[in-house]
Design an enzyme around this catalytic site. Structure first.
Site, PDB file in Angstrom:
ATOM      1  N   ASN A  53     -10.150  16.852  45.355  1.00 60.40           N
ATOM      2  CA  ASN A  53     -11.061  16.710  44.221  1.00 60.40           C
ATOM      3  C   ASN A  53     -10.960  17.993  43.410  1.00 60.40           C
ATOM      4  O   ASN A  53     -11.486  19.027  43.811  1.00 60.40           O
ATOM      5  CB  ASN A  53     -12.489  16.482  44.748  1.00 60.40           C
ATOM      6  CG  ASN A  53     -13.525  16.454  43.640  1.00 60.40           C
ATOM      7  OD1 ASN A  53     -13.179  16.447  42.451  1.00 60.40           O
ATOM      8  ND2 ASN A  53     -14.789  16.453  44.018  1.00 60.40           N
TER       9      ASN A  53
ATOM     10  N   GLU B  44     -20.281  13.889  52.689  1.00 63.77           N
ATOM     11  CA  GLU B  44     -20.237  15.273  52.231  1.00 63.77           C
ATOM     12  C   GLU B  44     -21.639  15.867  52.297  1.00 63.77           C
ATOM     13  O   GLU B  44     -22.436  15.682  51.359  1.00 63.77           O
ATOM     14  CB  GLU B  44     -19.720  15.335  50.791  1.00 63.77           C
ATOM     15  CG  GLU B  44     -18.314  14.797  50.639  1.00 63.77           C
ATOM     16  CD  GLU B  44     -17.636  15.393  49.411  1.00 63.77           C
ATOM     17  OE1 GLU B  44     -16.602  16.029  49.586  1.00 63.77           O
ATOM     18  OE2 GLU B  44     -18.157  15.244  48.300  1.00 63.77           O
TER      19      GLU B  44
ATOM     20  N   GLU C 260     -33.806  19.190  81.310  1.00 60.96           N
ATOM     21  CA  GLU C 260     -33.080  19.755  82.456  1.00 60.96           C
ATOM     22  C   GLU C 260     -32.936  18.699  83.539  1.00 60.96           C
ATOM     23  O   GLU C 260     -33.620  17.679  83.527  1.00 60.96           O
ATOM     24  CB  GLU C 260     -33.862  20.946  83.069  1.00 60.96           C
ATOM     25  CG  GLU C 260     -33.698  22.265  82.348  1.00 60.96           C
ATOM     26  CD  GLU C 260     -32.355  22.948  82.593  1.00 60.96           C
ATOM     27  OE1 GLU C 260     -31.527  22.390  83.337  1.00 60.96           O
ATOM     28  OE2 GLU C 260     -32.133  24.026  82.013  1.00 60.96           O
TER      29      GLU C 260
ATOM     30  N   HIS D 281     -20.675  11.287  43.862  1.00 59.73           N
ATOM     31  CA  HIS D 281     -20.506  12.671  44.329  1.00 59.73           C
ATOM     32  C   HIS D 281     -21.823  13.419  44.135  1.00 59.73           C
ATOM     33  O   HIS D 281     -22.522  13.226  43.138  1.00 59.73           O
ATOM     34  CB  HIS D 281     -19.370  13.353  43.563  1.00 59.73           C
ATOM     35  CG  HIS D 281     -18.962  14.656  44.190  1.00 59.73           C
ATOM     36  ND1 HIS D 281     -19.697  15.804  44.019  1.00 59.73           N
ATOM     37  CD2 HIS D 281     -17.932  14.974  45.005  1.00 59.73           C
ATOM     38  CE1 HIS D 281     -19.117  16.789  44.709  1.00 59.73           C
ATOM     39  NE2 HIS D 281     -18.039  16.308  45.308  1.00 59.73           N
TER      40      HIS D 281
ATOM     41  N   SER E 172     -16.088  22.167  52.153  1.00 58.21           N
ATOM     42  CA  SER E 172     -15.421  23.400  52.603  1.00 58.21           C
ATOM     43  C   SER E 172     -14.334  23.164  53.655  1.00 58.21           C
ATOM     44  O   SER E 172     -14.144  23.991  54.539  1.00 58.21           O
ATOM     45  CB  SER E 172     -16.450  24.416  53.119  1.00 58.21           C
ATOM     46  OG  SER E 172     -17.366  24.745  52.097  1.00 58.21           O
TER      47      SER E 172
ATOM     48  N   GLY F  51     -12.252  19.980  48.119  1.00 56.59           N
ATOM     49  CA  GLY F  51     -12.444  20.559  46.793  1.00 56.59           C
ATOM     50  C   GLY F  51     -11.587  21.794  46.639  1.00 56.59           C
ATOM     51  O   GLY F  51     -10.380  21.722  46.376  1.00 56.59           O
TER      52      GLY F  51
ATOM     53  N   GLY G 158     -18.600  23.600  48.797  1.00 57.22           N
ATOM     54  CA  GLY G 158     -18.336  24.825  48.051  1.00 57.22           C
ATOM     55  C   GLY G 158     -19.059  26.045  48.593  1.00 57.22           C
ATOM     56  O   GLY G 158     -19.096  27.088  47.948  1.00 57.22           O
TER      57      GLY G 158
ATOM     58  N   LYS H 184     -12.197  18.736  40.550  1.00 57.89           N
ATOM     59  CA  LYS H 184     -13.403  19.048  39.766  1.00 57.89           C
ATOM     60  C   LYS H 184     -13.007  19.510  38.361  1.00 57.89           C
ATOM     61  O   LYS H 184     -12.177  18.858  37.731  1.00 57.89           O
ATOM     62  CB  LYS H 184     -14.273  20.058  40.511  1.00 57.89           C
ATOM     63  CG  LYS H 184     -14.628  19.555  41.923  1.00 57.89           C
ATOM     64  CD  LYS H 184     -15.660  20.385  42.629  1.00 57.89           C
ATOM     65  CE  LYS H 184     -15.895  19.806  44.026  1.00 57.89           C
ATOM     66  NZ  LYS H 184     -16.879  20.521  44.788  1.00 57.89           N
TER      67      LYS H 184
ATOM     68  N   GLU I 256     -22.490  16.273  43.160  1.00 59.20           N
ATOM     69  CA  GLU I 256     -22.625  17.021  41.897  1.00 59.20           C
ATOM     70  C   GLU I 256     -23.008  16.077  40.759  1.00 59.20           C
ATOM     71  O   GLU I 256     -23.755  16.455  39.850  1.00 59.20           O
ATOM     72  CB  GLU I 256     -21.316  17.772  41.608  1.00 59.20           C
ATOM     73  CG  GLU I 256     -21.173  18.997  42.523  1.00 59.20           C
ATOM     74  CD  GLU I 256     -19.742  19.426  42.805  1.00 59.20           C
ATOM     75  OE1 GLU I 256     -18.824  19.004  42.085  1.00 59.20           O
ATOM     76  OE2 GLU I 256     -19.544  20.174  43.789  1.00 59.20           O
TER      77      GLU I 256
HETATM   78  P1  PGA Z   1     -15.287  21.822  48.726  1.00 56.71           P
HETATM   79  O1  PGA Z   1     -15.658  20.516  47.855  1.00 56.71           O
HETATM   80  O2  PGA Z   1     -14.147  21.422  49.636  1.00 56.71           O
HETATM   81  O3  PGA Z   1     -14.890  22.871  47.730  1.00 56.71           O
HETATM   82  O4  PGA Z   1     -16.498  22.189  49.507  1.00 56.71           O
HETATM   83  C1  PGA Z   1     -15.660  19.222  48.403  1.00 56.71           C
HETATM   84  C2  PGA Z   1     -16.116  18.194  47.370  1.00 56.71           C
HETATM   85  O5  PGA Z   1     -17.010  18.494  46.561  1.00 56.71           O
HETATM   86  O6  PGA Z   1     -15.592  17.079  47.347  1.00 56.71           O
END
Ligand code: PGA
Length: 681
Positions: A94, A254, A360, A182, A300, A321, A260, A96, A184
């Site tokens: 991606n 995600e 436990e 997405h 990430s 990304g 990011g 962006k 964003e």
């Molecule tokens: P990133 O983005 O790998 O930079 O975290 C992933 C995405 O937004 O698809």
């Protein structure tokens, strides 16, 4: 050296008596909101012993719901990583709002295409450049094996919608995929679940593949709502989508907090959510669709993290990304190593969200087909037939461990001493005091293969004073003599378990991070200590509870490292079970086929599944039937305490007169004074 002390009768009333809480009631489950109501109750129950006896009906309904899942879900756990080979991996870049110019985009595309040509991997790859570069990138990547997707579409076909692009337009320049939902777009451009639904529908109708992005925010994650948020987003976006249209859908999980930020969900966290997503598809569309749907992880992803992520059985690919803007990195990502070096991995799933403060001592009774475990600080015993709601019994004091005892009874390591307990009659009898006068309590305990109960101590202050004052003890079969069987003291006993023959015992003082094995003689006890395994400095935490399997391996919960490891008799780790929580506390192998690893865990901040019971099936070994403490001391004359009252209420019930007005309470169990209304205290 053997030290003996007796004391069942001497101590009988010298220390606080254990009390019972309300036992659980199973009620008919209803689907909606069960887990949440459970979690709310569990949360409350972590605030004190009293709440362990709180509203049980909601708790039990939810537990029942999850219990039913045990019968279906973990079957997949034993399949090695077959799930990955069943679904073709899919890797996406991606881009962006990058790169800056069409020329840069063409260069990047050319490099990605070249990297793909170099790699003979069984993987689908596509990139999603910004709209103005789509046509150029499609041309550059033609014949490379890299497809092109767009980052957004509008759901209308034409009209006065300045700034938008239709699916048909994208398709006409060669796009095959489109990102929808997405985070964003949702966060920065106000896209709703409804927009996501319309776009998904449009992409499918247009013959494209919708890459449906879902995921929770940090706050939602910390509130333990990851699976719920994902389910809600799937429900909304896929409304009206038929099973036969799912071949045009890829799901990208995600977590917003990982995009990011450099924070990658651990593979175990990703796996646990992906398993939940696949479960959603199973419930909504059936097994066939669920096993086919491809679920990418995004957030990430880097060359360094991809191999481990791709080992998780429900992670079918990645949406990348930042790292997709460097062709070399993206190339390494889609050329991931599906079988990296290191031990084989399995993945545990949450099966009972029981909200333990410190779970436990899991043990499986073959005869009773029941799993027992304890929540130590809450003083609660759980017994679970794997089908209906776990039954909980609260003792109002710390309960370190539970073992099987003859005649369908149990042996309990309570703070006030070792007790025999009959779950059917609720009769409880003190068998022996435990380290009187020391600031210690019973911790890990197991019945050896000769019918004795071996139990180690826990220095309550060991994190502060680090003093090795605890001992390892054995309560002889058919007797109530507690003998000390180790010739050194320690801080926190753990790992106690025995091989099938019973002639090897394992033991660990957790802060030392060393697991020892001993020859074990039924008369003398442990001898001839030698190191089996020391936790490497790269691994955090320490060895906690452990159990042996039929092949002589030791399975040890590594609290702090989020895993259970299997150690061979030669001291090599040849399998790891990953958990999404950091602090597994103990382990046993049980279930009807003795092929299910049950793992207790400890509560953690920010994870609602910490404190739950986890499970995972194994396919290459079996558990060993758990022996019983061979003691037939009758419980007929033992004390039966009133179920349904907490410890405080129990002792309050003993004072007949109201301390405020002096008038007698109406009944033994009245909580308030009928005369003045004061609470019984
Ligand atoms: P990133 O983005 O790998 O930079 O975290 C992933 C995405 O937004 O698809």
């Amino acid at each position: 050296m053997l030290r003996l002390h007796h004391g069942a009768s001497a101590l009988r009333f010298a220390r606080p008596r254990p009390r019972f809480g309300r036992s659980a009631r199973a009620v008919t489950p209803t689907k909606a909101g069960l887990l949440d109501s459970f979690r709310n109750v569990s949360k409350r129950s972590q605030n004190g012993a009293k709440s362990a006896t709180g509203t049980t009906s909601e708790v039990d309904v939810a537990a029942l719901e999850r219990a039913v899942k045990l019968e279906t879900a973990p079957v997949r756990q034993g399949e090695k990583n077959e799930a990955n080979t069943k679904r073709r991996a899919v890797m996406a870049g991606n881009w962006k709002l990058n790169p800056k110019t069409a020329a840069d985009a063409k260069t990047l595309a050319a490099l990605v295409g070249a990297a793909r040509r170099d790699v003979d991997a069984d993987v689908d790859v596509f990139v999603c450049p910004p709209a103005p570069f789509l046509a150029d990138v499609v041309r550059v990547l033609e014949g490379s094996g890299v497809a092109v997707g767009c980052q957004n579409i509008y759901w209308k076909d034409s009209g006065a919608f300045t700034g938008e692009m239709t699916a048909e337009m994208a398709k006409s320049v060669g796009c095959t995929h489109v990102l929808v939902g997405h985070s964003e777009r949702r966060e920065l451009f106000g896209e709703t679940d409804e927009h996501t639904r319309l776009k998904t529908r449009k992409a499918i109708d247009c013959g494209m593949t919708a890459v449906l992005c879902i995921g929770e925010t940090k706050t939602e994650y910390e509130a333990g709502q990851a699976r719920r948020v994902c389910s809600r987003q799937l429900e909304a976006a896929l409304e009206g989508v038929q099973a036969d249209e799912l071949s045009q859908v890829i799901v990208a999980y995600e977590p917003v907090w990982a995009i990011g930020t450099g924070l990658t969900a651990t593979p175990a966290i990703a796996q646990s959510v992906h398993a939940g997503i696949r479960q959603w598809f199973r419930e909504k569309y059936g097994d066939g669709a669920a096993s086919k749907i491809r679920i990418q992880y995004g957030g990430s992803v880097k060359p360094e993290t991809v191999d481990e992520l791709m080992q998780a059985p429900d992670v079918d690919g990645c949406l990348v990304g930042g790292a997709s803007l460097v062709a070399e990195q993206f190339g390494r990502i889609f050329n991931f190593d599906p079988t990296p070096e290191g031990p084989r991995k399995l993945w545990a799933e949450e099966v009972v969200p029981c909200g333990n403060q410190l779970g436990e001592s899991p043990i499986w009774s073959e005869e009773r087909q029941t799993l027992y475990w304890v929540d130590a600080p809450a003083g609660t015993l759980f017994s679970w037939d794997l089908k209906s709601a776990p039954v909980r019994t609260n003792f109002g004091e710390v309960l370190g461990c539970v073992g099987l005892r003859s005649g369908g009874t149990l042996i309990l390591g309570l703070e006030s001493g070792l007790h025999a307990f009959d779950p059917a009659t609720k009769k409880l009898k003190l068998l022996s005091e435990f380290e009187p006068g020391l600031n210690t309590r019973p911790n890990d305990g197991r019945v050896d293969r000769f019918g004795n109960f071996v139990i180690g101590s826990y220095n309550n202050a060991h994190r502060v004073d680090a003093a090795p004052i605890g001992g390892l003890w054995r309560l002889r079969a058919k007797g109530q003599e507690l003998e000390e069987i180790l010739d050194y003291k320690f801080r926190c006993s753990n790992c106690i378990c025995f091989t099938k023959s019973g002639t090897t015992m394992f033991f660990c003082d957790t802060p030392t991070r060393k697991i020892y094995q001993f020859d074990y003689d039924p008369r003398v006890g442990p001898m001839n200590r030698r190191l089996l395994y020391e936790l490497p400095s790269s691994v955090p935490g320490g060895p906690d509870g452990a159990q042996c399997d039929d092949d002589g391996n030791l399975w040890a919960a590594i609290s702090g490292a989020g895993k259970v490891i299997r150690i061979t008799p030669e001291g090599k780790v040849n399998l790891e079970i990953e958990l999404p929580v950091k602090q597994p506390t103990s382990v046993t192998i049980g279930g009807p086929m003795l092929d299910t690893v049950f793992i207790t865990t400890r509560a953690e901040n920010g994870r609602n599944d910490a404190g739950s019971l986890f499970a995972c099936r194994v396919d290459d070994t079996r558990g060993i039937p758990e022996p019983e403490y061979a003691d037939s001391t009758s419980l007929a004359n033992a004390e039966t305490l009133t179920p349904g009252l907490t410890r405080a209420e129990q002792s309050a019930a003993k004072s007949k007169f109201c301390s405020d007005c002096g008038v007698a309470f109406a009944s033994k169990t009245a909580r308030f004074c009928a005369n003045c209304g004061a609470r019984r205290s």
